[in-house]
Design a protein around this motif. Structure first.
Motif, PDB file in Angstrom:
ATOM      1  N   ARG A   1       1.639   4.093  -1.369  1.00 18.42           N
ATOM      2  CA  ARG A   1       0.516   4.959  -2.357  1.00 18.42           C
ATOM      3  C   ARG A   1       1.625   6.236  -3.684  1.00 18.42           C
ATOM      4  O   ARG A   1       2.315   6.004  -3.255  1.00 18.42           O
ATOM      5  CB  ARG A   1       0.403   6.271  -1.778  1.00 18.42           C
ATOM      6  N   ASP A   2       0.633   5.720  -4.514  1.00 12.77           N
ATOM      7  CA  ASP A   2       1.578   6.225  -6.225  1.00 12.77           C
ATOM      8  C   ASP A   2       1.142   8.221  -5.762  1.00 12.77           C
ATOM      9  O   ASP A   2       1.403   8.092  -6.740  1.00 12.77           O
ATOM     10  CB  ASP A   2       0.809   5.648  -7.184  1.00 12.77           C
TER      11      ASP A   2
ATOM     12  N   PHE B   1       2.272  10.406  -3.500  1.00 11.78           N
ATOM     13  CA  PHE B   1       3.123  11.513  -2.419  1.00 11.78           C
ATOM     14  C   PHE B   1       3.449  12.012  -2.884  1.00 11.78           C
ATOM     15  O   PHE B   1       3.562  13.378  -1.769  1.00 11.78           O
ATOM     16  CB  PHE B   1       4.696   9.837  -2.242  1.00 11.78           C
ATOM     17  N   ASN B   2       3.871  12.604  -3.920  1.00 14.32           N
ATOM     18  CA  ASN B   2       4.773  14.050  -3.781  1.00 14.32           C
ATOM     19  C   ASN B   2       4.027  14.391  -5.165  1.00 14.32           C
ATOM     20  O   ASN B   2       4.240  15.753  -6.163  1.00 14.32           O
ATOM     21  CB  ASN B   2       5.710  14.038  -4.441  1.00 14.32           C
ATOM     22  N   SER B   3       1.969  14.437  -5.308  1.00 12.93           N
ATOM     23  CA  SER B   3       1.309  15.289  -6.125  1.00 12.93           C
ATOM     24  C   SER B   3       0.680  16.470  -4.982  1.00 12.93           C
ATOM     25  O   SER B   3       0.124  16.496  -5.625  1.00 12.93           O
ATOM     26  CB  SER B   3       0.180  13.665  -5.975  1.00 12.93           C
ATOM     27  N   GLY B   4       1.268  16.947  -4.245  1.00 14.83           N
ATOM     28  CA  GLY B   4       1.252  17.484  -3.723  1.00 14.83           C
ATOM     29  C   GLY B   4       0.426  17.316  -2.278  1.00 14.83           C
ATOM     30  O   GLY B   4      -0.810  16.428  -2.154  1.00 14.83           O
ATOM     31  N   GLY B   5      -0.770  19.032  -1.755  1.00 10.62           N
ATOM     32  CA  GLY B   5      -1.351  18.172  -0.729  1.00 10.62           C
ATOM     33  C   GLY B   5      -1.119  18.129   0.653  1.00 10.62           C
ATOM     34  O   GLY B   5       0.846  18.016   0.961  1.00 10.62           O
ATOM     35  N   GLN B   6      -1.957  18.116   1.724  1.00  6.22           N
ATOM     36  CA  GLN B   6      -1.849  17.257   2.875  1.00  6.22           C
ATOM     37  C   GLN B   6      -1.005  16.120   2.789  1.00  6.22           C
ATOM     38  O   GLN B   6      -1.275  14.918   1.716  1.00  6.22           O
ATOM     39  CB  GLN B   6      -2.779  16.936   3.696  1.00  6.22           C
ATOM     40  N   ILE B   7       0.161  15.836   3.627  1.00  8.90           N
ATOM     41  CA  ILE B   7       0.715  14.231   4.433  1.00  8.90           C
ATOM     42  C   ILE B   7       0.387  13.609   4.418  1.00  8.90           C
ATOM     43  O   ILE B   7      -0.899  13.643   5.502  1.00  8.90           O
ATOM     44  CB  ILE B   7       1.908  14.653   4.524  1.00  8.90           C
ATOM     45  N   HIS B   8      -0.252  11.701   4.147  1.00 12.34           N
ATOM     46  CA  HIS B   8      -0.879  10.940   4.624  1.00 12.34           C
ATOM     47  C   HIS B   8       0.122  10.054   5.958  1.00 12.34           C
ATOM     48  O   HIS B   8       1.520  10.141   6.249  1.00 12.34           O
ATOM     49  CB  HIS B   8      -0.841   9.764   3.849  1.00 12.34           C
ATOM     50  N   ILE B   9      -0.813  10.561   7.237  1.00 13.58           N
ATOM     51  CA  ILE B   9      -0.334  10.321   8.474  1.00 13.58           C
ATOM     52  C   ILE B   9       0.003   8.501   8.247  1.00 13.58           C
ATOM     53  O   ILE B   9      -1.875   7.989   8.747  1.00 13.58           O
ATOM     54  CB  ILE B   9      -1.125  10.656   9.715  1.00 13.58           C
ATOM     55  N   PRO B  10       0.068   7.600   9.002  1.00 16.73           N
ATOM     56  CA  PRO B  10       0.521   6.417   8.866  1.00 16.73           C
ATOM     57  C   PRO B  10      -0.658   5.526   9.623  1.00 16.73           C
ATOM     58  O   PRO B  10      -0.727   6.263  10.944  1.00 16.73           O
ATOM     59  CB  PRO B  10       1.565   6.119   8.587  1.00 16.73           C
ATOM     60  N   ASN B  11      -0.975   4.996  10.097  1.00 17.04           N
ATOM     61  CA  ASN B  11      -1.449   3.510  10.354  1.00 17.04           C
ATOM     62  C   ASN B  11      -0.819   2.763  10.937  1.00 17.04           C
ATOM     63  O   ASN B  11       0.543   1.996  10.386  1.00 17.04           O
ATOM     64  CB  ASN B  11      -3.529   3.304  10.652  1.00 17.04           C
TER      65      ASN B  11
ATOM     66  N   THR C   1       0.476   3.720   3.141  1.00 18.03           N
ATOM     67  CA  THR C   1       0.654   4.682   3.176  1.00 18.03           C
ATOM     68  C   THR C   1       1.496   5.285   2.255  1.00 18.03           C
ATOM     69  O   THR C   1       1.784   5.446   1.881  1.00 18.03           O
ATOM     70  CB  THR C   1       0.354   5.910   4.532  1.00 18.03           C
ATOM     71  N   PHE C   2       2.974   4.193   2.731  1.00 12.80           N
ATOM     72  CA  PHE C   2       4.463   4.056   2.691  1.00 12.80           C
ATOM     73  C   PHE C   2       4.348   4.115   1.309  1.00 12.80           C
ATOM     74  O   PHE C   2       5.327   4.033   0.590  1.00 12.80           O
ATOM     75  CB  PHE C   2       5.239   3.632   3.270  1.00 12.80           C
TER      76      PHE C   2
END
Lengths: 176, 310
Positions: free
Chosen positions: A70-71, A73-83, A67-68
């Protein structure tokens, strides 16, 4: 909807992938398996269980969350919750086998490779995947061990069902 | 899933779900901080300014470290060495900094409500790092996270907040956070340092230290904030420490094991004796360690909301 792997074939393919790993890593002495969270770890759990039956030594096995790294992150939409990431050993000089369920654009694998080197510099990194959606890559990344190669359209979805989560082992191609 | 708010101004406007999400995200960052390379590239295109209009050691370093561990670019600003001393207003200072394309502002200010004011006027995510005697949300989050780590959860736990409740933003944020997460809260201290009607927040009150210690699972001991007391509220520090200073003797006399916390900086020998602060009951240094993970979680969860912020 089309079934790509039914229950029987699903398990034959995972058996084959486990044996293919043993061809290149006979005793797993300096090798490590890393499953990519969240769905790749379901495959890596199975493969490690197979290898534990076939080998006497304990296998270095970890789980990696990307998750941390990813390329998008700032392209909008939902934030990804890490595992959870669980890598309790150094990857320095190890032969690492990355495992994910579906290889599609290659972006997840790119992120995973970035994350891996934060745990040491591996001697070699290989990639194992259950399904390879070829011709759909957005980055120059290929798998070393492949369960099934499929041709699909970008609008289609590949869904991998796992007994542990979904109460069946099956891979299907879904039209949208 | 994401936070219900675009800024972290206080715990007051967070939901229990928000707090849970911050805790779970912080778990992952705590793992990152144990790696050989303790840094991830997540916020590499984010610029954060730390606006500190009031002195701070722990909070500023902790925020700065959290920002750097996330790969963000950071600018530090201390009021004492800036144009604020030439009479520039808060909004002018902030707007000038923002015109240099800053995405987030971490702010500490001696006036309660300063970050709320800023959030209404400028286009950046605001994180309150302490505003006057109002709130200090990240401190409460790291306190809650540390209790959860030590005792498994906050649900049903008894937490005593001891000392200068009147002037403490840590106390108010802690009360909100603990209550939202299902803990029971008691405040203890001399009557002059406990605000009237604080029981309206649903907390128990006692003026007796021994009673508070016997009741609680966790004692969060606060600093006496002499810099905020504009009139004498107790006779002397010596008297305060005699009646309200927590010592190892107190802890040994209890029938049970309690956990001692302190948000720092400690006035050793006043609210907390050295043998209690450094003893086996204390998780004070774990609190500091957890602070970085909590702040990484807050920054991560708020940075992703850039698109829809007005």
């Amino acid at each position: 909807m089309k079934t790509l792997l039914d229950h029987h074939k699903f398990n034959v393919v995972i058996q084959r992938l486990s044996h293919q790993l043993l061809e290149n890593h006979p005793d797993f002495a300096n090798s490590a398996i890393i499953g990519i969270q969240p769905r790749g770890t379901l495959l890596s759990d199975r493969i490690v269980a197979n290898l534990n039956k076939l080998l006497k030594t304990k296998i270095c096995y970890g789980k990696l969350d990307i998750t941390f790294y990813r390329d998008d992150f700032n392209s909008g939409g939902q934030i990804h919750i890490p595992n959870k990431t669980e890598i309790e050993f150094s990857l320095e000089d190890k032969k690492v086998i990355l495992i994910d369920d579906v290889l599609f654009t290659g972006r997840t694998v790119r992120s995973a490779m970035d994350a891996l080197v934060d745990f040491g510099r591996p001697q070699k990194v290989e990639l194992l995947t259950l399904i390879d959606r070829r011709y759909r890559r957005e980055l120059p990344i290929q798998a070393d061990y492949v369960g099934l190669v499929i041709d699909s359209m970008i609008s289609q979805k590949v869904k991998v069902y796992w007994n542990e989560k979904d109460e069946k082992d099956e891979v299907v191609l879904i039209d949208n | 899933m994401s936070l219900s708010t675009k800024h972290l101004l206080g715990i007051k406007n967070l939901t229990a779900k928000d707090i849970q999400l911050i805790f779970e995200t912080a778990d992952n960052f705590k793992e990152v901080l144990r790696r050989p390379i303790k840094k991830v590239p997540t916020l590499r295109d984010t610029t954060i300014v730390n606006l500190f209009f009031e002195n701070s050691t722990r909070t500023r370093i902790s925020f700065e470290l959290a920002e750097k561990r996330l790969g963000a670019d950071t600018i530090n600003f201390a009021a004492s060495s800036s144009s604020v001393s030439k009479g520039e207003t808060l909004i002018d200072t902030a707007n000038n900094i923002l015109s240099m394309k800053v995405d987030m502002v971490v702010m500490r200010h001696s006036a309660s409500g300063a970050p709320h004011f800023l959030a209404n006027h400028i286009d950046a995510a605001i994180i309150n790092a302490g505003d006057g005697t109002n709130e200090h949300p990240t401190q409460a989050l790291l306190d809650g996270f540390s209790i959860r780590e030590k005792l498994g959860s906050l649900q049903g736990k008894k937490v005593a907040i001891i000392g200068d409740i009147m002037h403490s933003r840590v106390a108010l944020s802690n009360i909100y956070c603990l209550k939202k997460m299902g803990a029971e809260v008691l405040v203890a201290g001399p009557p002059t340092l406990i605000p009237k009607h604080i029981d309206a927040l649903g907390v128990h009150v006692t003026y007796n230290l021994q009673e508070a210690l016997a009741w609680c699972d966790v004692a969060n001991v606060l600093r006496i904030q002499l810099e905020r007391q504009h009139m004498p509220l107790f006779s002397s520090l010596r008297e305060y420490s005699l009646y309200y200073g927590v010592t190892k003797k107190h802890l040994d006399a209890l029938q049970k094991e309690i956990t001692i916390m302190h948000p720092g900086p400690i006035n050793r020998g006043v609210e907390l004796s050295s043998d209690a602060a450094d003893g086996r009951h204390s998780i004070i240094l774990q609190q500091v360690e957890n602070g970085v993970a909590i702040r990484m979680a807050v920054l991560y969860l708020l940075a992703g909301k850039g698109e829809d912020r007005i």
